[in-house]
Design a protein around this motif. Structure first.
Motif, short mmCIF file in Angstrom:
data_model
loop_
_atom_site.label_atom_id
_atom_site.label_comp_id
_atom_site.label_asym_id
_atom_site.label_seq_id
_atom_site.Cartn_x
_atom_site.Cartn_y
_atom_site.Cartn_z
N ILE A 138 -94.51 53.84 -86.05
CA ILE A 138 -93.35 53.01 -85.73
C ILE A 138 -92.28 53.94 -85.16
O ILE A 138 -92.15 55.09 -85.58
CB ILE A 138 -92.82 52.25 -86.97
CG1 ILE A 138 -92.45 53.22 -88.10
CG2 ILE A 138 -93.82 51.22 -87.45
CD1 ILE A 138 -91.76 52.55 -89.28
N LEU A 139 -91.56 53.45 -84.17
CA LEU A 139 -90.59 54.26 -83.46
C LEU A 139 -89.17 53.80 -83.76
O LEU A 139 -88.93 52.59 -83.91
CB LEU A 139 -90.82 54.19 -81.95
CG LEU A 139 -92.24 54.48 -81.43
CD1 LEU A 139 -92.28 54.33 -79.92
CD2 LEU A 139 -92.70 55.87 -81.85
N GLY A 140 -88.26 54.75 -83.81
CA GLY A 140 -86.85 54.40 -83.92
C GLY A 140 -86.40 53.63 -82.69
O GLY A 140 -86.88 53.89 -81.57
N VAL A 165 -96.98 50.27 -83.31
CA VAL A 165 -97.13 48.95 -83.94
C VAL A 165 -95.80 48.36 -84.41
O VAL A 165 -95.74 47.22 -84.85
CB VAL A 165 -98.10 49.03 -85.15
CG1 VAL A 165 -99.50 49.41 -84.68
CG2 VAL A 165 -97.58 49.99 -86.21
N GLY A 166 -94.72 49.15 -84.34
CA GLY A 166 -93.44 48.63 -84.80
C GLY A 166 -92.27 49.42 -84.25
O GLY A 166 -92.39 50.60 -83.91
N ILE A 167 -91.14 48.73 -84.14
CA ILE A 167 -89.86 49.36 -83.77
C ILE A 167 -88.91 49.13 -84.94
O ILE A 167 -88.75 47.99 -85.40
CB ILE A 167 -89.25 48.74 -82.49
CG1 ILE A 167 -90.27 48.74 -81.35
CG2 ILE A 167 -87.96 49.45 -82.11
CD1 ILE A 167 -90.64 50.10 -80.84
N TYR A 168 -88.30 50.20 -85.42
CA TYR A 168 -87.41 50.06 -86.58
C TYR A 168 -85.98 50.39 -86.23
O TYR A 168 -85.69 51.07 -85.23
CB TYR A 168 -87.89 50.95 -87.74
CG TYR A 168 -87.71 52.42 -87.53
CD1 TYR A 168 -86.49 53.07 -87.80
CD2 TYR A 168 -88.76 53.21 -87.06
CE1 TYR A 168 -86.34 54.43 -87.60
CE2 TYR A 168 -88.62 54.58 -86.87
CZ TYR A 168 -87.40 55.18 -87.13
OH TYR A 168 -87.24 56.53 -86.93
N GLU A 169 -85.06 49.89 -87.05
CA GLU A 169 -83.65 50.27 -86.95
C GLU A 169 -83.21 50.80 -88.31
O GLU A 169 -83.78 50.46 -89.34
CB GLU A 169 -82.78 49.08 -86.52
CG GLU A 169 -82.94 47.84 -87.37
CD GLU A 169 -82.19 46.65 -86.79
OE1 GLU A 169 -81.58 46.80 -85.71
OE2 GLU A 169 -82.23 45.57 -87.41
N ALA A 176 -82.77 57.60 -86.50
CA ALA A 176 -82.81 56.60 -85.43
C ALA A 176 -83.70 57.02 -84.26
O ALA A 176 -84.24 56.16 -83.55
CB ALA A 176 -81.41 56.31 -84.94
N GLY A 177 -83.86 58.32 -84.04
CA GLY A 177 -84.68 58.78 -82.93
C GLY A 177 -86.02 59.33 -83.37
O GLY A 177 -86.70 60.00 -82.59
N GLY A 178 -86.41 59.04 -84.60
CA GLY A 178 -87.64 59.60 -85.15
C GLY A 178 -88.87 58.75 -84.93
O GLY A 178 -88.81 57.63 -84.41
N VAL A 179 -89.99 59.29 -85.36
CA VAL A 179 -91.29 58.61 -85.29
C VAL A 179 -91.92 58.70 -86.67
O VAL A 179 -92.05 59.80 -87.22
CB VAL A 179 -92.21 59.27 -84.24
CG1 VAL A 179 -93.57 58.58 -84.22
CG2 VAL A 179 -91.56 59.24 -82.86
N PHE A 180 -92.32 57.55 -87.22
CA PHE A 180 -92.93 57.52 -88.55
C PHE A 180 -94.40 57.16 -88.44
O PHE A 180 -94.79 56.30 -87.65
CB PHE A 180 -92.24 56.45 -89.43
CG PHE A 180 -90.99 56.90 -90.08
CD1 PHE A 180 -90.98 57.29 -91.42
CD2 PHE A 180 -89.78 56.92 -89.38
CE1 PHE A 180 -89.80 57.70 -92.04
CE2 PHE A 180 -88.60 57.32 -89.99
CZ PHE A 180 -88.61 57.72 -91.32
N THR A 181 -95.19 57.79 -89.31
CA THR A 181 -96.59 57.43 -89.46
C THR A 181 -97.01 57.74 -90.89
O THR A 181 -96.21 58.20 -91.71
CB THR A 181 -97.48 58.17 -88.45
OG1 THR A 181 -98.81 57.63 -88.48
CG2 THR A 181 -97.54 59.67 -88.76
#
Length: 369
Positions: A138-140, A165-169, A176-181
Motif C-alpha cells: 500500500i502506498l502513501g 493494492v491500496g492507497i492510504y492516508e 505520508a510518502g512511505g510504502v508498506f508491505t
C-alpha cells in the motif's frame, strides 16, 4: 395498616410540602447524574481517542545503528516479551528500511503485520490492506500522487515486483510518502528475517501509558528504549480529574442544600402532626419507633427524588448530547453515588426532626391543636 405502608403513605399527606422537598433534592440529583454522565463520557471518549488507532508509544534499539531510525535493529523475539508486560494490550513489530522502490534509488519501505496497520495510524483511502507474506503493497497518498500510481499497478522493490493494492492516508507526515508491505516480506528482501526496527505498543484501556512505559523501562531498560509522548495525555487526565472533583463538590453542595430542605420539610411535618405523635406515644409507640417513622418518611422523599432526578438527568443528557456533538456515558457508579447521596440526605435530614418528635411530652402533644 402496617408500619411500612404507614411510612410510605405519610409523606404525601401534605402534597405541597412533599413536592417542594422532592423538587429541591431532585435538582441536586439531576446535576449529579448529568455531570457524572458528562464526565464518564469524556473519560471514555478520551480513552477511545488515546487507544484507538496509532500506537501509544514505540520500542526501539538502545544503541545507535544503521536502521532507518538511526538506532540498531533488535531481535524479533522482543515483540513477545513486550506483549507479555502487564498493561500492554497489543505489540506489533515493524521493520523500516531504506531501499530501492520504483524509480527511487532509496525510499522508505515499512514492513508490518497487516493487523497492525492501525497502530501506524493509517487509513485506507482506496483499495485494501495487503495480505501477509504476499507481494503486495500500500502506498502513501502523497507518494502515489507524485509517482502516478493507481490500484492494480506494479511497483518494483529491491528488484522484485509488488502489486499496489491500496492507497492510504495518515496524519503522520513521515509516513505520508512511505510504502508498506508485510514485515515477513521485508525480512526476506533484506535477508534478515529475525530483526526488526521498532515495536508499536498499544496500552490496554484504563491503563496509564506512562506507567506501562516505565514498567517496560524498569524491566528491559538496559537493552531497549521506550519512546513516549504523554504530556498531552497527562494534561487531559488532569482536566478529567478536575471534572470529577467538581462533581464531588457539587454532590457535597447537594447534600447540604438537600439536607436543609428535608430538615425544614420534616420539622414542619412534626409541627403539624404534634397531636398525632402524642396519640402514637399514648397508645404505646416507643421513641425508637417514632424516630424510625420520621427518618423513614424522610428517606421515602429523598429516594423518590433520586429516582425522578436520575431519570430527568439521563433524559436531558440523551436529548441534548447529540445536539452538541457529545455522547454521555452512564455507569452504575453514577447512580450508586446519586442514591447514596439521597440516602445520606434522607437520614441526616430526618434525624433532627425525629429527635424533636420523641422529646414531645405525650400530655402536651395531646393538648396541641
Amino acid at each position: 395498616m402496617s408500619f411500612l405502608k404507614f411510612i410510605l403513605k405519610n409523606p404525601f399527606r401534605r402534597k405541597n410540602s412533599a413536592i417542594l422537598a422532592i423538587v429541591g433534592i431532585a435538582i441536586g440529583i439531576i446535576v449529579i447524574v448529568a455531570l457524572g454522565g458528562i464526565t464518564e463520557g469524556l473519560v471514555d471518549t478520551f480513552e477511545e481517542t488515546v487507544h484507538a488507532g496509532g500506537a501509544d508509544f514505540q520500542i526501539s534499539g538502545k544503541e545507535t545503528g544503521d536502521s532507518a531510525y538511526g538506532t540498531n535493529t533488535i531481535d524479533a523475539s522482543w515483540t513477545e516479551k513486550i506483549a507479555n508486560v502487564s498493561g500492554v494490550e497489543e505489540a506489533y513489530p515493524i521493520y523500516v528500511v531504506l531501499t530501492s522502490v520504483g524509480d527511487d534509488y532509496m525510499n522508505t519501505l515499512i514492513g508490518i503485520d497487516p493487523a497492525g496497520t492501525t497502530m501506524a495510524d493509517l487509513s485506507i483511502k482506496e483499495g485494501r490492506i495487503f495480505e501477509d507474506n504476499a507481494n503486495e503493497v500500500i502506498l502513501g497518498e502523497i507518494y502515489a500522487d507524485d509517482n502516478e500510481y493507481e490500484i492494480g499497478d506494479t511497483i518494483e522493490i529491491n528488484r522484485e515486483d509488488f502489486e499496489v493494492v491500496g492507497i492510504y492516508e495518515t496524519g503522520d507526515s513521515n509516513m505520508a510518502g512511505g510504502v508498506f508491505t508485510s514485515i515477513s516480506r521485508v525480512g526476506e528482501l533484506m535477508d534478515d528475517e529475525d530483526s526488526i526496527s521498532n515495536i508499536y505498543v498499544k496500552v490496554a484501556k484504563g491503563q496509564d501509558v506512562q506507567e506501562v512505559a516505565d514498567r517496560i523501562d524498569a524491566k528491559y531498560g538496559d537493552d531497549i528504549t521506550t519512546i513516549t509522548s504523554v504530556m498531552e495525555m497527562e494534561q487531559m487526565a488532569d482536566m478529567l480529574n478536575m471534572l470529577e472533583a467538581s462533581t464531588w463538590a457539587i454532590s457535597l453542595l447537594a447534600i447540604v442544600v438537600g439536607g436543609l430542605g428535608i430538615i425544614n420539610t420534616m420539622l414542619m411535618s412534626v409541627f403539624e402532626r404534634t397531636r398525632e405523635i402524642g396519640v402514637l406515644k399514648a397508645v404505646g409507640w416507643s421513641n425508637t419507633r417514632i424516630m424510625g417513622m420520621i427518618v423513614g418518611e424522610s428517606l421515602v422523599i429523598t429516594v423518590v427524588s433520586a429516582v425522578i432526578g436520575s431519570v430527568i438527568g439521563v433524559a436531558l443528557c440523551l436529548i441534548l448530547g447529540p445536539q452538541i456533538g457529545f455522547t454521555p456515558l452512564f455507569t452504575p457508579k453514577i447512580f450508586i453515588q446519586a442514591f447514596a447521596i439521597a440516602i445520606v440526605v434522607g437520614i441526616v435530614g430526618g434525624l433532627y426532626p425525629a429527635f424533636k418528635a420523641v422529646r414531645l411530652p405525650p400530655t402536651e402533644a395531646l393538648r396541641y391543636e
